[in-house]
Motif scaffolding. Structure first.
Motif, PDB file in Angstrom:
ATOM      1  N   GLU A 144       0.855  -1.184   0.000  1.00  0.00           N
ATOM      2  CA  GLU A 144       0.000   0.000   0.000  1.00  0.00           C
ATOM      3  C   GLU A 144       0.893   1.237   0.000  1.00  0.00           C
ATOM      4  N   ARG A 145       0.498   2.276  -0.741  1.00  0.00           N
ATOM      5  CA  ARG A 145       1.290   3.507  -0.798  1.00  0.00           C
ATOM      6  C   ARG A 145       0.345   4.677  -1.048  1.00  0.00           C
ATOM      7  N   ASP A 146       0.696   5.822  -0.453  1.00  0.00           N
ATOM      8  CA  ASP A 146      -0.138   6.992  -0.602  1.00  0.00           C
ATOM      9  C   ASP A 146       0.047   7.664  -1.950  1.00  0.00           C
ATOM     10  N   GLU A 147       1.198   7.369  -2.643  1.00  0.00           N
ATOM     11  CA  GLU A 147       1.482   8.065  -3.887  1.00  0.00           C
ATOM     12  C   GLU A 147       0.419   7.814  -4.944  1.00  0.00           C
ATOM     13  N   GLY A 148      -0.275   6.659  -4.861  1.00  0.00           N
ATOM     14  CA  GLY A 148      -1.256   6.320  -5.873  1.00  0.00           C
ATOM     15  C   GLY A 148      -2.605   6.988  -5.657  1.00  0.00           C
ATOM     16  N   GLY A 153      -3.784  19.467  -4.493  1.00  0.00           N
ATOM     17  CA  GLY A 153      -3.960  20.314  -3.317  1.00  0.00           C
ATOM     18  C   GLY A 153      -4.777  19.593  -2.262  1.00  0.00           C
ATOM     19  N   ASP A 154      -5.883  20.216  -1.829  1.00  0.00           N
ATOM     20  CA  ASP A 154      -6.740  19.581  -0.823  1.00  0.00           C
ATOM     21  C   ASP A 154      -7.872  18.777  -1.456  1.00  0.00           C
ATOM     22  N   LEU A 155      -7.816  18.595  -2.782  1.00  0.00           N
ATOM     23  CA  LEU A 155      -8.819  17.815  -3.508  1.00  0.00           C
ATOM     24  C   LEU A 155      -8.310  16.388  -3.661  1.00  0.00           C
ATOM     25  N   VAL A 156      -9.059  15.409  -3.108  1.00  0.00           N
ATOM     26  CA  VAL A 156      -8.603  14.018  -3.066  1.00  0.00           C
ATOM     27  C   VAL A 156      -9.707  13.105  -3.585  1.00  0.00           C
ATOM     28  N   LEU A 157      -9.328  12.126  -4.419  1.00  0.00           N
ATOM     29  CA  LEU A 157     -10.278  11.151  -4.958  1.00  0.00           C
ATOM     30  C   LEU A 157     -10.013   9.774  -4.382  1.00  0.00           C
ATOM     31  N   ASP A 159     -10.687   6.312  -5.882  1.00  0.00           N
ATOM     32  CA  ASP A 159     -11.150   5.632  -7.089  1.00  0.00           C
ATOM     33  C   ASP A 159     -11.852   4.315  -6.794  1.00  0.00           C
ATOM     34  N   ALA A 160     -11.478   3.629  -5.719  1.00  0.00           N
ATOM     35  CA  ALA A 160     -12.116   2.359  -5.388  1.00  0.00           C
ATOM     36  C   ALA A 160     -13.591   2.556  -5.056  1.00  0.00           C
ATOM     37  N   ALA A 161     -13.909   3.639  -4.341  1.00  0.00           N
ATOM     38  CA  ALA A 161     -15.291   3.917  -3.940  1.00  0.00           C
ATOM     39  C   ALA A 161     -15.944   4.983  -4.821  1.00  0.00           C
ATOM     40  N   CYS A 162     -15.160   5.567  -5.753  1.00  0.00           N
ATOM     41  CA  CYS A 162     -15.652   6.648  -6.619  1.00  0.00           C
ATOM     42  C   CYS A 162     -16.231   7.788  -5.780  1.00  0.00           C
ATOM     43  N   ARG A 163     -15.454   8.220  -4.795  1.00  0.00           N
ATOM     44  CA  ARG A 163     -15.841   9.334  -3.941  1.00  0.00           C
ATOM     45  C   ARG A 163     -14.765  10.403  -3.989  1.00  0.00           C
ATOM     46  N   ALA A 164     -15.168  11.638  -3.703  1.00  0.00           N
ATOM     47  CA  ALA A 164     -14.238  12.763  -3.728  1.00  0.00           C
ATOM     48  C   ALA A 164     -14.479  13.641  -2.512  1.00  0.00           C
ATOM     49  N   ARG A 165     -13.398  14.282  -2.060  1.00  0.00           N
ATOM     50  CA  ARG A 165     -13.533  15.246  -0.968  1.00  0.00           C
ATOM     51  C   ARG A 165     -12.574  16.406  -1.224  1.00  0.00           C
ATOM     52  N   ARG A 166     -12.935  17.528  -0.687  1.00  0.00           N
ATOM     53  CA  ARG A 166     -12.040  18.683  -0.696  1.00  0.00           C
ATOM     54  C   ARG A 166     -11.818  19.084   0.747  1.00  0.00           C
ATOM     55  N   GLY A 167     -10.601  18.878   1.232  1.00  0.00           N
ATOM     56  CA  GLY A 167     -10.334  19.036   2.650  1.00  0.00           C
ATOM     57  C   GLY A 167     -11.136  18.008   3.426  1.00  0.00           C
ATOM     58  N   ASP A 168     -11.932  18.457   4.390  1.00  0.00           N
ATOM     59  CA  ASP A 168     -12.783  17.557   5.169  1.00  0.00           C
ATOM     60  C   ASP A 168     -14.190  17.460   4.601  1.00  0.00           C
ATOM     61  N   ARG A 169     -14.426  18.070   3.460  1.00  0.00           N
ATOM     62  CA  ARG A 169     -15.785  18.153   2.913  1.00  0.00           C
ATOM     63  C   ARG A 169     -15.996  17.124   1.802  1.00  0.00           C
ATOM     64  N   HIS A 220     -20.016  23.966  -8.653  1.00  0.00           N
ATOM     65  CA  HIS A 220     -20.795  24.321  -7.467  1.00  0.00           C
ATOM     66  C   HIS A 220     -20.390  23.474  -6.268  1.00  0.00           C
ATOM     67  N   LYS A 221     -19.984  22.220  -6.513  1.00  0.00           N
ATOM     68  CA  LYS A 221     -19.585  21.335  -5.426  1.00  0.00           C
ATOM     69  C   LYS A 221     -18.112  21.500  -5.052  1.00  0.00           C
ATOM     70  N   VAL A 222     -17.255  21.711  -6.040  1.00  0.00           N
ATOM     71  CA  VAL A 222     -15.814  21.830  -5.775  1.00  0.00           C
ATOM     72  C   VAL A 222     -15.464  23.214  -5.269  1.00  0.00           C
ATOM     73  N   ASP A 223     -16.073  24.263  -5.850  1.00  0.00           N
ATOM     74  CA  ASP A 223     -15.722  25.659  -5.531  1.00  0.00           C
ATOM     75  C   ASP A 223     -16.904  26.441  -4.953  1.00  0.00           C
ATOM     76  N   PRO A 224     -17.568  25.937  -3.920  1.00  0.00           N
ATOM     77  CA  PRO A 224     -18.735  26.675  -3.395  1.00  0.00           C
ATOM     78  C   PRO A 224     -18.366  27.989  -2.733  1.00  0.00           C
TER      79      PRO A 224
END
Length: 249
Positions: A144-148, A153-157, A159-169, A220-224
């Motif tokens: 397991e590695r975080d590089e993948g 920036g604070d936008l993280v995907l 891919d296994a669950a097809c979910r996205a967050r920006r920071g804690d949101r 609207h969701k990424v840059d509210p």
């Protein structure tokens, strides 16, 4: 280390630097230049080393000369039968295999697959699905590695669950919104035309207003809180398309 053909190398020239270290090596054999470029750019950006070939004969030659941790193979290539014969050695000596398959070929292809070491995704190719299946097939062969983890920036995907967050949101994206954001992140800093976006998200051309509405919902969701609590990430380049980046230009 295997070298990439000129087409793949040129597609990555404006992308991330050549990966180093023990990152997994992937051989991608596809006939479609667009899919080849998308796979090479996105997989390298996600932490893998990619060698791309556009014919079955070249792919089999490359596979015989180099070690790879995973093979992505276009099942529509005419060399599929010869490739299957060449994989009849001991399973422990073969890298996992991910087929890119047409839907109407699954009845023939699926019964021949070996669960855990062979899998498929259907066309039109969804890059999030390719990345998720890639991680599953490599799970027992690489640490397991975080590089993948896809991030900007604070936008993280995820891919296994097809979910996205920006920071804690959590962003709560629809499948089309997720594919669009994934494509923008894989090409961060580049302006993508509406035609490129349409082809990637839906696998076909859609009217301009459909793309504009999709981008608007994603923005609207990424840059509210654009310009206030968070920097703007999704930018419009009128007459050209859209870009993901930290500042307008």
């Amino acid at each position: 280390m295997p070298t990439r053909p000129a087409a793949a190398a040129s597609s990555a020239s404006s992308g991330p630097p050549e990966p180093t270290g023990d990152r997994p090596r992937i051989l991608a054999v596809t006939a479609d230049p667009g899919i080849t470029e998308l796979l090479a750019r996105t997989l390298e950006w996600s932490g893998y080393r990619v060698t791309a070939e556009r014919s079955g004969a070249d792919g089999m030659l490359r596979l015989s000369q180099n070690h790879f941790d995973l093979v992505i193979w276009d099942a529509t290539l005419p060399d599929l039968a010869a490739f299957a014969r060449g994989r009849r050695g001991a399973p422990a000596d073969r890298p996992p295999l991910l087929f890119l398959a047409e839907w109407d070929s699954l009845q023939r292809l699926a019964p021949e697959l070996h669960p855990g070491t062979e899998d498929y995704v259907t066309k039109p190719v969804r890059i999030a699905e390719v990345l998720a299946r890639t991680r599953v097939l490599l799970r027992d062969r690489t640490p397991e590695r975080d590089e993948g983890v896809p991030r900007y920036g604070d936008l993280v995907l995820d891919d296994a669950a097809c979910r996205a967050r920006r920071g804690d949101r959590a962003l709560g994206l629809t499948p089309a919104e997720y594919r669009l954001l994934r494509h923008l992140m894989a090409n961060a800093g580049r302006v993508l035309s509406k035609e490129q976006i349409s082809r990637h998200v839906w696998g076909e051309f859609r009217a301009q207003h459909s793309i504009e509405k999709l981008v608007g919902r994603l923005r609207h969701k990424v840059d509210p809180d654009a310009g206030r609590a968070e920097p703007v990430l999704i930018h419009t380049h009128r007459g050209f398309g859209y870009r993901l980046g930290g500042s307008d230009r």
